[in-house]
Design an enzyme around this catalytic site. Sequence first.
Site, short mmCIF file in Angstrom:
data_model
loop_
_atom_site.label_atom_id
_atom_site.label_comp_id
_atom_site.label_asym_id
_atom_site.label_seq_id
_atom_site.Cartn_x
_atom_site.Cartn_y
_atom_site.Cartn_z
N ASP A 117 -9.24 7.99 4.40
CA ASP A 117 -9.11 6.66 4.99
C ASP A 117 -10.20 6.45 6.04
OD1 ASP A 117 -6.90 6.12 3.47
OD2 ASP A 117 -5.47 6.04 5.13
N ASN B 223 -6.48 10.12 -0.42
CA ASN B 223 -7.70 9.39 -0.07
C ASN B 223 -8.21 9.79 1.30
OD1 ASN B 223 -7.75 7.73 -2.40
ND2 ASN B 223 -6.36 6.25 -1.45
N ASP C 60 4.72 3.89 3.55
CA ASP C 60 4.70 5.26 3.02
C ASP C 60 5.60 6.17 3.84
OD1 ASP C 60 2.86 4.55 1.06
OD2 ASP C 60 1.15 4.99 2.35
N ASN D 190 0.30 10.33 2.15
CA ASN D 190 1.07 9.81 3.28
C ASN D 190 2.56 10.08 3.10
OD1 ASN D 190 -1.30 8.75 4.32
ND2 ASN D 190 -0.90 6.68 3.56
#
Length: 310
Positions: A13, A11, A250, A43
């Site tokens: 972020d 993604n 993560d 991550n």
Amino acid sequence: MSKLDILGSVNLDIVLRLHDLPRPGETVHATQSERYLGGKGANQAVSAARTGADLRFRACVGDDEEGNWLTAQLAAHAVTPADIEVIAGEASGRAYVCVDQAGENLIIVHAGANDRLSLTTEPVEPSRVALAQLETPIASTVDFFRTHRDRGTITVLNAAPAVAEARDSLFALTDILILNESELAFYAGREVLPEDVEDITMLARELIAHENQVIVLTCGAAGALAITKDRLDFTPARLTKVRDTTGSGDCFCGALCARLATGAELDQAIYFASVAASLSVEKNGAAASMPSLEDVELAIFEMTAAEVSG
């Protein structure tokens, strides 16, 4: 052959820094806006790569500028992007992350290209450890774990974000199940967890899906529990000054699997991962905050009794 195989999300972020997290119906003003590489899969891959794993990362991005930027960021963070598929006509995944002055966060995710992740065109190669999360299609993760388990691989599921379907579809295929307290409450059907450790352990054991499964429960600053059908082990956390908790879970998962992939025992891997996660919360961002192998080893070497929570 890679020793660690990770299947997961990528993604962009968008991180908004706030004085306090908004309540329902409330409008608040951000003091700062930043963008980072994110997604639970990315991550965890960055965490694993930075802590020494020989890994393969399978993921999807959109055919947009953000997808190009995310792929470049993965490479910059030591994750080879060779197995990142570009999905035509799809936008890359996004996460909007609100972080308050205490470092706590609120996250909203739009999956985008992550929803198209599939293993139908390529066989899975054997690895020592396979890691997945729940920001990509569960059916693909089921295929991923089934193939790996047939080849003797240790399967590790970070059952986050919490998805009810995962309990029926994936828990039985998982050797090590990693949850935080809110996720355990969700899967156990509770609004909140009991305070007593024995009661929490009993709830966790209700989720055990096969004889040799281990549930690793992360409890933030309180440490981590490793729970089996007949054993409970506690790993205390390193005391730290929290700046941003985004991605700390993560970091824990990636570092733990990096250690397992080197042949470490689970208790050693949990201790290493706990220290890694404590370092990650001292910096801003998710992937950007992941410590290196040298960082973690130095922190372990320099730790005193006063730096370990009770």
